[in-house]
Scaffold this active site. Structure first.
Site, PDB file in Angstrom:
ATOM      1  N   HIS A   5      42.641  25.299  10.221  1.00 14.22           N
ATOM      2  CA  HIS A   5      43.559  24.226  10.644  1.00 14.22           C
ATOM      3  C   HIS A   5      43.688  24.248  12.171  1.00 14.22           C
ATOM      4  CE1 HIS A   5      47.054  21.682  11.061  1.00 14.22           C
ATOM      5  NE2 HIS A   5      46.878  21.295   9.818  1.00 14.22           N
ATOM      6  N   GLY A  11      50.331  14.617  12.865  1.00 16.05           N
ATOM      7  CA  GLY A  11      51.741  14.541  13.232  1.00 16.05           C
ATOM      8  C   GLY A  11      52.085  13.480  14.272  1.00 16.05           C
TER       9      GLY A  11
HETATM   10  C1  PEP Z   1      48.134  18.586   8.620  1.00 13.36           C
HETATM   11  O1  PEP Z   1      48.760  19.285   9.401  1.00 13.36           O
HETATM   12  O2  PEP Z   1      47.231  19.066   7.915  1.00 13.36           O
HETATM   13  C2  PEP Z   1      48.473  17.169   8.546  1.00 13.36           C
HETATM   14  C3  PEP Z   1      47.641  16.359   7.964  1.00 13.36           C
HETATM   15  O3  PEP Z   1      49.681  16.805   9.092  1.00 13.36           O
HETATM   16  P1  PEP Z   1      50.351  15.357   9.122  1.00 13.36           P
HETATM   17  O4  PEP Z   1      50.109  14.692   7.818  1.00 13.36           O
HETATM   18  O5  PEP Z   1      51.808  15.640   9.350  1.00 13.36           O
HETATM   19  O6  PEP Z   1      49.731  14.615  10.251  1.00 13.36           O
END
Ligand code: PEP
Length: 249
Positions: free
Chosen positions: A98, A173
């Site tokens: 990630h 995010g």
């Molecule tokens: C993630 O952190 O894997 C992600 C997809 O976050 P978000 O949906 O909040 O953008």
């Protein structure tokens, strides 16, 4: 679009014991005829894995961790958890690579070791790749994705236990998602990179980055995508259910 899509909830560093109760609504949905093929996976903080495993027992919902250490066995690594420990409590998946962990020091080489250790312990892997805004602006996206895929899979035999999650870092995010035609092209390029490297017939590719109930109708149109990795919107069961329902309708 098929009805066995992945809906992977990444709760990141959020959630207390109480928040787990909201999953009951998702469990009910997963038992209905229309949605029973949806592959729902919860990746909560380590502290909630056991509780979510108990609440989802005898359902099709699976549970995973958000990261693991590269070591294959116990060792002096304060604050870390290795794949065997994750496996031993009953989780079946682990997120590796990630971007929020890449910025903390996860290089392609470390990610390669983590994937090897997770595969050895028979965990399934949600392997994240994606370019930063700076890399995108410099038109380095394909180069970055190639180095992330080739680096992480080095010396690993082809297998079907890895789900490739394309998560443009600038989309996580932020509420911003890629233009659909760009995303479509990017998914095809990723597929080709994996097929070239591994000669894998049908790699599973999911998209992650600001997926929410409002943009899911557009995102689900992306062909050859196998589902979504969902951060913020997955912590609210109503939103998570909305995303599932709007994808499989
Ligand atoms: C993630 O952190 O894997 C992600 C997809 O976050 P978000 O949906 O909040 O953008």
């Amino acid at each position: 679009m098929t009805n066995n899509m992945f809906f992977i909830a990444n709760w990141k560093m959020f959630g207390d014991l109480k928040s787990v109760n909201s999953i009951k609504k998702v469990i009910n949905l997963s038992k209905t005829k229309k949605y029973k093929k949806a592959q729902i996976i919860y990746c909560p903080p380590y502290t909630l894995i056991d509780k979510i495993l108990r609440i989802t027992k005898n359902t099709k919902i699976k549970v995973g961790a958000q990261n693991c250490h590269y070591s294959q066995s116990d060792g002096p690594y304060t604050g870390s958890i290795h794949s065997d420990l994750i496996k031993s409590i009953g989780a079946k998946y682990v997120i590796i690579g990630h971007s929020e962990n890449r910025v903390l020091g996860d290089t392609n080489q470390i990610i390669n070791l983590k994937i090897k250790s997770a595969l050895k312990k028979k965990l399934k892997i949600i392997f994240c790749i994606g370019e930063t805004l700076k890399e995108k602006r410099k038109k380095k996206t394909n180069l970055i994705l190639k180095s992330q895929i080739y680096g992480a899979l080095k010396n690993i035999k082809k297998n079907n236990n890895i789900i490739f999650a394309y998560e443009p870092v600038w989309s996580i995010g932020t509420g911003i998602i890629p233009k659909m035609e760009n995303l479509e092209k990017q998914v095809i390029i990723i597929k080709k990179l994996i097929i070239n490297f591994w000669k894998l017939k049908n790699p599973k590719i999911i998209y992650g980055g600001s997926v929410n109930p409002k943009n899911i109708a557009e995102l689900k149109k992306i062909r050859s995508i196998n589902g979504f990795l969902i951060g913020g919107a997955s912590r609210n069961s109503k939103n998570f259910i909305d995303i599932i329902k709007k994808t499989i309708n």
